[in-house]
Design a protein around this motif. Structure first.
Motif, PDB file in Angstrom:
ATOM      1  N   GLU A 101       0.916  -1.256  -0.109  1.00 34.33           N
ATOM      2  CA  GLU A 101      -0.155   0.270   0.053  1.00 34.33           C
ATOM      3  C   GLU A 101       0.867   1.229  -0.010  1.00 34.33           C
ATOM      4  O   GLU A 101       0.541   2.171  -0.598  1.00 34.33           O
TER       5      GLU A 101
ATOM      6  N   GLU B 176       2.248   1.566  -3.490  1.00 38.49           N
ATOM      7  CA  GLU B 176       1.236   2.164  -4.403  1.00 38.49           C
ATOM      8  C   GLU B 176       0.955   3.503  -4.273  1.00 38.49           C
ATOM      9  O   GLU B 176       0.990   4.378  -5.217  1.00 38.49           O
ATOM     10  N   MET B 177       1.109   4.180  -3.112  1.00 39.83           N
ATOM     11  CA  MET B 177       0.673   5.594  -2.831  1.00 39.83           C
ATOM     12  C   MET B 177       1.939   6.130  -3.300  1.00 39.83           C
ATOM     13  O   MET B 177       1.803   7.560  -4.117  1.00 39.83           O
TER      14      MET B 177
ATOM     15  N   ASP C  21       4.011   5.512  -5.470  1.00 43.10           N
ATOM     16  CA  ASP C  21       3.902   5.569  -7.336  1.00 43.10           C
ATOM     17  C   ASP C  21       2.794   6.385  -7.643  1.00 43.10           C
ATOM     18  O   ASP C  21       3.287   7.236  -8.628  1.00 43.10           O
ATOM     19  N   LEU C  22       1.656   6.568  -7.081  1.00 38.85           N
ATOM     20  CA  LEU C  22       0.612   7.332  -7.547  1.00 38.85           C
ATOM     21  C   LEU C  22       0.962   8.831  -7.365  1.00 38.85           C
ATOM     22  O   LEU C  22       0.751   9.550  -8.361  1.00 38.85           O
ATOM     23  N   ARG C  23       1.901   9.525  -6.488  1.00 39.17           N
ATOM     24  CA  ARG C  23       2.196  10.652  -6.204  1.00 39.17           C
ATOM     25  C   ARG C  23       3.678  10.935  -7.237  1.00 39.17           C
ATOM     26  O   ARG C  23       3.769  12.115  -7.707  1.00 39.17           O
TER      27      ARG C  23
ATOM     28  N   ALA D   3       4.198   9.358 -10.204  1.00 40.11           N
ATOM     29  CA  ALA D   3       4.015   9.498 -11.731  1.00 40.11           C
ATOM     30  C   ALA D   3       3.708  10.711 -12.370  1.00 40.11           C
ATOM     31  O   ALA D   3       4.477  10.900 -13.240  1.00 40.11           O
TER      32      ALA D   3
END
Length: 294
Positions: free
Chosen positions: A159, A162-163, A165-167, A169
């Protein structure tokens, strides 16, 4: 009953004989007499209970409180702020319902009787694990708390990533776009510089215009570099400042024992023995009177 009626008709005492009186007619003085007559029962059971309580307190080791602090996974959110991967209340529920029971079962073979663990949310990004056990089992508690923290870290790591990577990208996309723009401006600057140098001296005006354009491109390039450095810095800060689940304190022992002390155990034993003695005294009296009425 005829004898009682005769006594009433003669004006004598109409009360029933002692053996026929009901329980609600017994006075407080008679209850006191029972306690006085059976004092040896009360004292004996009180001393016995006190001795058992004292023996229990002597053989039972003092329990201490061991606390471990878990810092939950968090993502850098800019401006010195952090966002937890999961709320502390959610982590508390997950630990209490799944991870802690599984961890205690996993260590039951190697540790035997595994200490209990109380899970408490401490703020928005911390969890406290608390166990009560004798000081001789400090290493067992540390192993248990570390195993629980490791399991939580493994659960939160995907998790967290993933957070991140989201920020990351959109920042990486911005970095690529800025680099492309810088390369295009660099090509324009080189072309203008070559054109300005190749012109004759009588073309002063055209050369001046080209130099002005070149200066504007340089300013644009400087602005793009600042934005590029800012985006790269944000990516670096996001990666380096974000933290996974970790133990900041492992099985810290309390200074004083917790729970009932020896004095309290002895006092409770004496009180319990006294109550049992009083009950036994009345019970013996009841049995004796019941046998006399037969």
């Amino acid at each position: 009953m005829s004898e009682h009626r005769e006594l009433s008709e003669r004006g004598g005492d109409a009360r029933f004989p002692e053996e026929y009186r009901s329980a609600d007619e017994i006075s407080l003085y008679e209850l006191w007499d029972v306690l006085v007559r059976r004092w040896w029962v009360i004292v004996g059971l009180t001393v016995l209970a006190g001795g058992l309580g004292l023996a229990y307190a002597a053989v039972t080791p003092s329990a201490y409180e061991f606390r471990s602090t878990i810092d939950l996974a968090r993502v850098y959110d800019g401006g010195g702020a952090f966002k937890p991967v999961e709320s502390a209340s959610g982590v508390e529920a997950r630990l209490s319902n799944h991870i802690v029971p599984d961890g205690r079962r996993a260590l039951s073979d190697s540790l035997g009787e595994v200490p209990r663990v109380q899970v408490t949310a401490a703020g928005d990004s911390r969890i406290t694990l608390t166990s009560r056990t004798p000081a001789s089992r400090a290493e067992d508690v540390a192993s248990l708390h570390e195993a629980i923290a490791d399991q939580l870290r493994d659960n939160q790591q995907p998790e967290l990533q993933e957070m991140i990577d989201l920020r990351t990208a959109p920042l990486e996309t911005s970095v690529e776009d800025l680099r492309t723009e810088l390369e295009a401006i660099g090509d324009q600057m080189e072309a203008l510089a070559r054109g300005a140098l190749s012109r004759e001296s009588d073309e002063t005006l055209a050369r001046f215009v080209e130099m002005q354009e070149l200066q504007a491109l340089r300013r644009d390039a400087a602005s793009l570099r600042r934005n590029l450095n800012k985006a790269q810095l944000e990516i670096t800060m996001l990666a380096e400042s974000s933290r996974g689940t970790s133990l900041s304190a492992v099985a810290t022992q309390s200074d004083e024992p917790v729970g009932a002390g020896r004095a309290i155990i002895l006092l409770l034993s004496l009180l319990l023995g006294g109550m049992l003695g009083v009950f036994s005294a009345f019970f013996i009296e009841f049995v004796q009177r019941a046998n006399q009425r037969r």
